[in-house]
Design an enzyme around this catalytic site. Structure first.
Site, PDB file in Angstrom:
ATOM      1  N   ARG A  64       0.829  -1.219   0.000  1.00 61.90           N
ATOM      2  CA  ARG A  64       0.000   0.000   0.000  1.00 61.90           C
ATOM      3  C   ARG A  64       0.862   1.267   0.000  1.00 61.90           C
ATOM      4  O   ARG A  64       0.535   2.258  -0.638  1.00 61.90           O
ATOM      5  CB  ARG A  64      -0.942   0.018   1.201  1.00 61.90           C
ATOM      6  CG  ARG A  64      -1.758   1.305   1.278  1.00 61.90           C
ATOM      7  CD  ARG A  64      -3.075   1.092   1.989  1.00 61.90           C
ATOM      8  NE  ARG A  64      -3.714   2.337   2.414  1.00 61.90           N
ATOM      9  CZ  ARG A  64      -4.492   3.087   1.625  1.00 61.90           C
ATOM     10  NH1 ARG A  64      -4.708   2.746   0.368  1.00 61.90           N
ATOM     11  NH2 ARG A  64      -5.054   4.186   2.084  1.00 61.90           N
TER      12      ARG A  64
ATOM     13  N   HIS B 236       0.513   4.220  -2.685  1.00 64.33           N
ATOM     14  CA  HIS B 236       0.274   5.588  -2.220  1.00 64.33           C
ATOM     15  C   HIS B 236       1.369   6.521  -2.763  1.00 64.33           C
ATOM     16  O   HIS B 236       1.096   7.614  -3.258  1.00 64.33           O
ATOM     17  CB  HIS B 236       0.255   5.562  -0.685  1.00 64.33           C
ATOM     18  CG  HIS B 236      -0.028   6.872  -0.025  1.00 64.33           C
ATOM     19  ND1 HIS B 236      -1.032   7.039   0.914  1.00 64.33           N
ATOM     20  CD2 HIS B 236       0.561   8.081  -0.133  1.00 64.33           C
ATOM     21  CE1 HIS B 236      -1.052   8.289   1.325  1.00 64.33           C
ATOM     22  NE2 HIS B 236      -0.095   8.942   0.721  1.00 64.33           N
TER      23      HIS B 236
ATOM     24  N   ASN C 261      -4.214   8.126   5.954  1.00 66.48           N
ATOM     25  CA  ASN C 261      -2.922   7.577   6.359  1.00 66.48           C
ATOM     26  C   ASN C 261      -3.028   6.365   7.276  1.00 66.48           C
ATOM     27  O   ASN C 261      -2.040   5.854   7.749  1.00 66.48           O
ATOM     28  CB  ASN C 261      -2.130   8.665   7.090  1.00 66.48           C
ATOM     29  CG  ASN C 261      -2.908   9.174   8.304  1.00 66.48           C
ATOM     30  OD1 ASN C 261      -3.996   8.704   8.575  1.00 66.48           O
ATOM     31  ND2 ASN C 261      -2.313  10.098   9.019  1.00 66.48           N
TER      32      ASN C 261
ATOM     33  N   HIS D  37      -6.099  -5.929  -2.707  1.00 68.98           N
ATOM     34  CA  HIS D  37      -6.939  -5.988  -1.504  1.00 68.98           C
ATOM     35  C   HIS D  37      -7.208  -7.425  -1.064  1.00 68.98           C
ATOM     36  O   HIS D  37      -8.107  -7.675  -0.287  1.00 68.98           O
ATOM     37  CB  HIS D  37      -8.232  -5.203  -1.722  1.00 68.98           C
ATOM     38  CG  HIS D  37      -8.021  -3.720  -1.743  1.00 68.98           C
ATOM     39  ND1 HIS D  37      -8.956  -2.811  -2.153  1.00 68.98           N
ATOM     40  CD2 HIS D  37      -6.938  -2.980  -1.363  1.00 68.98           C
ATOM     41  CE1 HIS D  37      -8.490  -1.579  -2.044  1.00 68.98           C
ATOM     42  NE2 HIS D  37      -7.254  -1.653  -1.582  1.00 68.98           N
TER      43      HIS D  37
HETATM   44  C1  HEM Z   1      -9.406   2.764  -6.026  1.00 68.37           C
HETATM   45  C2  HEM Z   1      -8.279   2.493  -5.517  1.00 68.37           C
HETATM   46  C3  HEM Z   1      -8.072   2.152  -4.082  1.00 68.37           C
HETATM   47  C4  HEM Z   1      -8.770   2.530  -2.973  1.00 68.37           C
HETATM   48  C5  HEM Z   1      -9.982   3.423  -2.890  1.00 68.37           C
HETATM   49  C6  HEM Z   1      -8.140   1.903  -1.857  1.00 68.37           C
HETATM   50  C7  HEM Z   1      -8.550   2.045  -0.563  1.00 68.37           C
HETATM   51  C8  HEM Z   1      -7.998   1.378   0.510  1.00 68.37           C
HETATM   52  C9  HEM Z   1      -8.455   1.515   1.861  1.00 68.37           C
HETATM   53  C10 HEM Z   1      -9.574   2.432   2.316  1.00 68.37           C
HETATM   54  C11 HEM Z   1      -7.724   0.678   2.618  1.00 68.37           C
HETATM   55  C12 HEM Z   1      -7.870   0.446   4.109  1.00 68.37           C
HETATM   56  C13 HEM Z   1      -7.226   1.544   4.870  1.00 68.37           C
HETATM   57  C14 HEM Z   1      -7.534   1.392   6.313  1.00 68.37           C
HETATM   58  O1  HEM Z   1      -8.704   1.562   6.669  1.00 68.37           O
HETATM   59  O2  HEM Z   1      -6.638   1.077   7.099  1.00 68.37           O
HETATM   60  C15 HEM Z   1      -6.802   0.015   1.755  1.00 68.37           C
HETATM   61  C16 HEM Z   1      -5.890  -0.904   2.152  1.00 68.37           C
HETATM   62  C17 HEM Z   1      -4.972  -1.487   1.317  1.00 68.37           C
HETATM   63  N1  HEM Z   1      -4.785  -1.192  -0.010  1.00 68.37           N
HETATM   64 FE1  HEM Z   1      -5.992  -0.102  -1.164  1.00 68.37          FE
HETATM   65  N2  HEM Z   1      -7.083   1.163  -2.294  1.00 68.37           N
HETATM   66  C18 HEM Z   1      -7.013   1.286  -3.648  1.00 68.37           C
HETATM   67  C19 HEM Z   1      -6.095   0.717  -4.483  1.00 68.37           C
HETATM   68  C20 HEM Z   1      -5.038  -0.038  -4.055  1.00 68.37           C
HETATM   69  C21 HEM Z   1      -3.963  -0.479  -4.894  1.00 68.37           C
HETATM   70  C22 HEM Z   1      -3.825  -0.152  -6.367  1.00 68.37           C
HETATM   71  C23 HEM Z   1      -3.124  -1.199  -4.106  1.00 68.37           C
HETATM   72  C24 HEM Z   1      -1.832  -1.861  -4.457  1.00 68.37           C
HETATM   73  C25 HEM Z   1      -1.463  -2.200  -5.650  1.00 68.37           C
HETATM   74  C26 HEM Z   1      -3.705  -1.235  -2.784  1.00 68.37           C
HETATM   75  C27 HEM Z   1      -3.196  -1.927  -1.715  1.00 68.37           C
HETATM   76  C28 HEM Z   1      -3.751  -1.957  -0.460  1.00 68.37           C
HETATM   77  C29 HEM Z   1      -3.271  -2.820   0.603  1.00 68.37           C
HETATM   78  C30 HEM Z   1      -2.172  -3.861   0.491  1.00 68.37           C
HETATM   79  C31 HEM Z   1      -4.028  -2.513   1.723  1.00 68.37           C
HETATM   80  C32 HEM Z   1      -3.877  -3.110   3.124  1.00 68.37           C
HETATM   81  C33 HEM Z   1      -2.929  -2.226   3.903  1.00 68.37           C
HETATM   82  C34 HEM Z   1      -2.547  -2.762   5.252  1.00 68.37           C
HETATM   83  O3  HEM Z   1      -3.022  -3.809   5.677  1.00 68.37           O
HETATM   84  O4  HEM Z   1      -1.703  -2.106   5.896  1.00 68.37           O
HETATM   85  N3  HEM Z   1      -4.853  -0.501  -2.790  1.00 68.37           N
HETATM   86  N4  HEM Z   1      -6.985   0.470   0.470  1.00 68.37           N
HETATM   87  C1  LIG Z   2      -3.034  10.669  10.245  1.00 65.08           C
HETATM   88  O1  LIG Z   2      -3.234  12.025   9.949  1.00 65.08           O
HETATM   89  C2  LIG Z   2      -3.812  12.770  10.979  1.00 65.08           C
HETATM   90  C3  LIG Z   2      -4.065  14.169  10.463  1.00 65.08           C
HETATM   91  O2  LIG Z   2      -4.827  14.135   9.303  1.00 65.08           O
HETATM   92  C4  LIG Z   2      -2.883  12.759  12.193  1.00 65.08           C
HETATM   93  O3  LIG Z   2      -3.446  13.468  13.263  1.00 65.08           O
HETATM   94  C5  LIG Z   2      -2.630  11.306  12.621  1.00 65.08           C
HETATM   95  O4  LIG Z   2      -1.651  11.264  13.622  1.00 65.08           O
HETATM   96  C6  LIG Z   2      -2.151  10.476  11.444  1.00 65.08           C
HETATM   97  N1  LIG Z   2      -2.140   9.082  11.830  1.00 65.08           N
HETATM   98  C7  LIG Z   2      -1.107   8.278  11.615  1.00 65.08           C
HETATM   99  C8  LIG Z   2      -1.269   6.858  12.009  1.00 65.08           C
HETATM  100  O5  LIG Z   2      -0.079   8.676  11.114  1.00 65.08           O
END
Ligand code: HEM
Ligand SMILES: *[C@@H]1O[C@H](CO)[C@@H](O)[C@H](O)[C@H]1NC(C)=O
Ligand SMILES: *[C@@H]1O[C@H](CO)[C@@H](O)[C@H](O)[C@H]1NC(C)=O
Ligand SMILES: *[C@@H]1O[C@H](CO)[C@@H](O)[C@H](O)[C@H]1NC(C)=O
Length: 316
Positions: A59, A63, A91, A188
């Site tokens: 991720r 990003h 983040n 995902h």
């Molecule tokens: C429309 C595109 C995308 C959206 C809206 C999106 C959104 C998200 C969101 C909301 C999360 C969870 C964040 C959280 O709540 O902690 C997430 C996790 C993740 N995303 Fe995406 N993502 C997108 C595309 C991608 C792409 C292209 C990749 C990699 C090629 C990716 C890899 C991941 C991974 C590996 C996680 C898990 C992160 C973790 O466990 O630390 N995502 N994504």
């Molecule tokens: C994520 O960003 C917010 C501000 O938008 C900050 O207050 C927070 O510490 C950040 N969290 C992490 C896990 O870095």
């Protein structure tokens, strides 16, 4: 020089600096032949100790590439008045930055001042996928590190509430097609999501439905249990799929079972093109792996930056 001319010059310079160089397969062949081995070892050691690390690295790379190209802008710390990307929304899932620091240290010991942080992150993300049982692809090298990282620019990141047309609008300016998006979203299959990323689907979805009707009712119920309405537990959430450390094609099977987490995942069923890819990838892990590798190469070749940082957290 008048203003118009100097604007032109600076536009030209920023064009050359941000996109004006090509990556290559043998970039470090002479200057740092051991780079890939050194990074792999660091990622492997870290992942053995903490199973959440591969998803975080993947991720992090995604990003990074979406904002200013893959220029390690996501790694920079906030400094003085500047709030960096990593401290802006969204983040929540960004962590494991220490792995890139460790990899940089290992690489600097081998060949000081040669390898960019952006390359290290791109290689680490590929290694993270391989370590999770996913496909291997060759990562081209030669990315440069940028000097700018702004929290405000994280608003360019796609939101999990996006529908199909919003997904297209956010990826097409980068030359990524909806076929690429359908393949990349298969990432995902690993990792974790916080409640805030999918709460839109289980409470106050729209004026006619409290719960997104495209969610399987029993799955919606389980998400509500994990994320009670007035839940104060900031870290509550759920794994992306039932096998969150295995990089497989379960993600696509879940979409077809109405058990995907985000609206943006479910959105892949909204156009005939991406819908047929969901079916294809759900039935063939091999075709998913092939498409994912090729789209990752595209994503990770969006370049930016201009220097090789000494410390991945601060500009030179
Ligand atoms: C429309 C595109 C995308 C959206 C809206 C999106 C959104 C998200 C969101 C909301 C999360 C969870 C964040 C959280 O709540 O902690 C997430 C996790 C993740 N995303 Fe995406 N993502 C997108 C595309 C991608 C792409 C292209 C990749 C990699 C090629 C990716 C890899 C991941 C991974 C590996 C996680 C898990 C992160 C973790 O466990 O630390 N995502 N994504
Ligand atoms: C994520 O960003 C917010 C501000 O938008 C900050 O207050 C927070 O510490 C950040 N969290 C992490 C896990 O870095
Ligand atoms: C997607 O969402 C945008 C913004 O809410 C809306 O204007 C657009 O009509 C939606 N498109 C589809 C295909 O639902
Ligand atoms: C609410 O969402 C459902 C499913 O997407 C849709 O059929 C319905 O038209 C929506 N209602 C409103 C008022 O947008």
């Amino acid at each position: 020089m008048d203003i118009a001319a100097s604007l032109l010059v600076s536009a030209f310079i920023s064009l050359v600096c941000s996109q004006g160089y090509a990556l290559s397969w043998n970039y470090y062949a002479k200057t740092c032949p051991g780079v890939e081995t050194a990074i792999r070892k660091v990622v492997q050691d870290a992942a053995t100790r903490d199973k959440t690390i591969p998803a975080a690295l993947l991720r992090m790379h995604f990003h990074d590439c979406l904002i200013r190209g893959c220029d390690a802008s996501v790694l920079l710390n906030s400094q003085g008045k500047n709030t960096a990307e990593k401290d802006g929304a969204p983040n929540q899932s960004l962590h494991a930055f220490f792995v890139i620091d460790d990899a940089k240290e290992a690489v600097e010991a081998l060949c000081p001042g040669i390898v960019s942080c952006a390359d290290i992150l791109a290689i680490a993300a590929r290694d993270a996928v391989v370590l999770s049982g996913g496909p291997y692809w060759t990562v081209p090298h030669g990315r440069k590190d940028g000097r700018i990282s702004k929290a405000s620019e994280t608003s360019q990141m796609p939101s999990p509430t996006f529908n199909i047309s919003q997904l297209q609008q956010s990826f097409s300016p980068m030359g990524l097609s909806m076929e690429d998006v359908a393949a990349l979203l298969g990432a995902h299959t690993i990792g974790f999501s916080h409640c805030s990323s999918f709460e839109n689907r289980i409470y106050n979805f729209n004026t006619t439905n409290d719960v997104d009707p495209t969610l399987h009712p029993s799955f919606a119920e389980s998400l509500k249990n994990i994320c009670p309405k007035d839940n104060k537990a900031k870290n509550a959430g759920t794994s992306m799929d039932p096998s969150p450390t295995t990089f497989d094609n379960t993600y696509y099977k879940l979409i077809l079972q109405k058990r995907s987490l985000f609206s943006s995942d479910q959105a892949l069923l909204a156009s005939p093109n991406t819908k047929s890819l969901v079916y294809k990838f759900a039935s063939s892990k091999h075709s998913f792996y092939k498409a994912f590798s090729s789209s990752m190469t595209k994503l990770s070749s969006l370049t930016g930056g201009q220097e090789v940082r000494k410390d991945c957290r601060v500009v030179n």
